[in-house]
Design a protein around this motif. Structure first.
Motif, mmCIF file in Angstrom:
data_model
loop_
_atom_site.group_PDB
_atom_site.id
_atom_site.type_symbol
_atom_site.label_atom_id
_atom_site.label_comp_id
_atom_site.label_asym_id
_atom_site.label_seq_id
_atom_site.Cartn_x
_atom_site.Cartn_y
_atom_site.Cartn_z
ATOM 1 N N PRO A 160 -6.261 2.527 -13.950
ATOM 2 C CA PRO A 160 -5.535 2.895 -12.721
ATOM 3 C C PRO A 160 -5.678 1.822 -11.634
ATOM 4 O O PRO A 160 -6.703 1.159 -11.539
ATOM 5 C CB PRO A 160 -6.210 4.193 -12.286
ATOM 6 N N LYS A 163 0.858 -1.190 0.000
ATOM 7 C CA LYS A 163 0.000 0.000 0.000
ATOM 8 C C LYS A 163 0.890 1.235 0.000
ATOM 9 O O LYS A 163 1.100 1.863 1.040
ATOM 10 C CB LYS A 163 -0.930 -0.027 1.211
ATOM 11 N N ARG A 165 2.518 4.635 -2.686
ATOM 12 C CA ARG A 165 2.374 5.408 -3.921
ATOM 13 C C ARG A 165 3.225 4.765 -5.014
ATOM 14 O O ARG A 165 4.353 4.358 -4.777
ATOM 15 C CB ARG A 165 2.847 6.846 -3.684
ATOM 16 N N ARG A 213 -4.528 0.906 -7.318
ATOM 17 C CA ARG A 213 -4.235 1.558 -6.046
ATOM 18 C C ARG A 213 -2.787 2.044 -6.036
ATOM 19 O O ARG A 213 -1.874 1.334 -6.425
ATOM 20 C CB ARG A 213 -4.450 0.562 -4.900
ATOM 21 N N GLY A 214 -2.594 3.284 -5.600
ATOM 22 C CA GLY A 214 -1.260 3.873 -5.532
ATOM 23 C C GLY A 214 -0.951 4.808 -6.684
ATOM 24 O O GLY A 214 -0.004 5.576 -6.632
ATOM 25 N N MET A 215 -1.768 4.757 -7.763
ATOM 26 C CA MET A 215 -1.590 5.681 -8.888
ATOM 27 C C MET A 215 -2.451 6.915 -8.671
ATOM 28 O O MET A 215 -3.455 6.873 -7.967
ATOM 29 C CB MET A 215 -2.018 5.013 -10.198
ATOM 30 N N ASN A 216 -2.041 8.009 -9.310
ATOM 31 C CA ASN A 216 -2.878 9.207 -9.361
ATOM 32 C C ASN A 216 -2.725 9.845 -10.733
ATOM 33 O O ASN A 216 -1.996 9.324 -11.585
ATOM 34 C CB ASN A 216 -2.524 10.188 -8.226
ATOM 35 N N ALA A 217 -3.414 10.943 -10.962
ATOM 36 C CA ALA A 217 -3.418 11.577 -12.290
ATOM 37 C C ALA A 217 -2.017 12.014 -12.725
ATOM 38 O O ALA A 217 -1.746 12.140 -13.916
ATOM 39 C CB ALA A 217 -4.367 12.770 -12.303
ATOM 40 N N GLY A 218 -1.118 12.214 -11.785
ATOM 41 C CA GLY A 218 0.231 12.675 -12.129
ATOM 42 C C GLY A 218 1.273 11.575 -12.212
ATOM 43 O O GLY A 218 2.454 11.863 -12.433
ATOM 44 N N THR A 219 0.865 10.321 -12.051
ATOM 45 C CA THR A 219 1.830 9.217 -12.117
ATOM 46 C C THR A 219 2.445 9.143 -13.510
ATOM 47 O O THR A 219 1.718 9.031 -14.499
ATOM 48 C CB THR A 219 1.150 7.871 -11.784
ATOM 49 N N ASP A 237 5.385 5.259 -8.208
ATOM 50 C CA ASP A 237 6.178 6.363 -8.741
ATOM 51 C C ASP A 237 6.292 6.333 -10.258
ATOM 52 O O ASP A 237 6.534 7.365 -10.880
ATOM 53 C CB ASP A 237 7.582 6.334 -8.123
#
Length: 197
Positions: free
Chosen positions: A84, A68, A70, A86-92, A72
């Motif tokens: 997507p 669990k 982020r 878990r751990g990804m976001n729009a800026g990954t 990178d």
């Protein structure tokens, strides 16, 4: 096993995964040893059958096994769109490796590497061969499945000389064509289709 404080890199592909996608994930894992190849939620039946026999000698992780943390960096193979996790976001940041032409303008932080060959696996095998990687027979066989499935066993019009050279290198690495034949989904002939109907 992730090292605390280390950069988390995952290798992803499309859902309803075929052998080119799975093989590309394996090849990318060999080229990027710090990255974890993550199996999609949905795979074709023949892949599930292959993994039932060989998963214990391959480096794939399941989504639920990821720490669990982020993410990178994502290395995305045989696809230009990502589901997507878990751990990804729009800026990954996302690095795409694909054998299909780039189909859209990429968001900031995304890059594309590719060329029009019969299979994404071919692009990655060329790099493995150039770096003189040694593969196990199971790895070479899975990579061969990736090329053979996407090129119709080297018979489709999209097959290139590069796919044949990559296949020859895999045979030198110990790819087993009997196993390849066992797991490929062969299309029915016209006579078989008529009989089935």
């Amino acid at each position: 096993m992730a090292i605390p404080g280390a950069v988390v890199t995952v290798i992803l592909t499309h859902e309803h995964t075929d052998f080119d996608a799975l093989a590309s994930m394996l090849a990318a894992a060999r080229l990027y040893p710090h990255a974890t190849p993550v199996l999609p939620r949905q795979m074709n039946r023949n892949l599930e059958a292959f993994l039932a026999e060989y998963a214990d000698v391959l480096p794939f992780a399941r989504l639920e096994d990821l720490p669990k943390r982020r993410i990178d960096l994502v290395i995305l193979v045989d696809s230009q769109t990502v589901q997507p996790i878990r751990g990804m976001n729009a800026g990954t940041p996302i690095q795409i490796i694909d054998h299909h032409p780039l189909s859209r303008e990429l968001p900031a932080g995304w890059t594309f590497t590719g060329d029009e060959v019969g299979a994404t696996t071919t692009l990655l095998i060329e790099r493995l061969a150039e770096q003189k990687y040694a593969l196990s027979a199971v790895e070479a066989t899975l990579l061969m499945l990736g090329i053979y499935e996407d090129t119709g066993a080297l018979s489709y019009q999209t097959t290139t000389p590069r796919d044949l050279r990559a296949s020859a290198w895999l045979l030198e690495q110990g790819a087993n064509l009997l196993v390849v034949n066992k797991f490929l989904n062969h299309p029915l002939t016209d006579e078989q289709t008529a009989l089935y109907q």
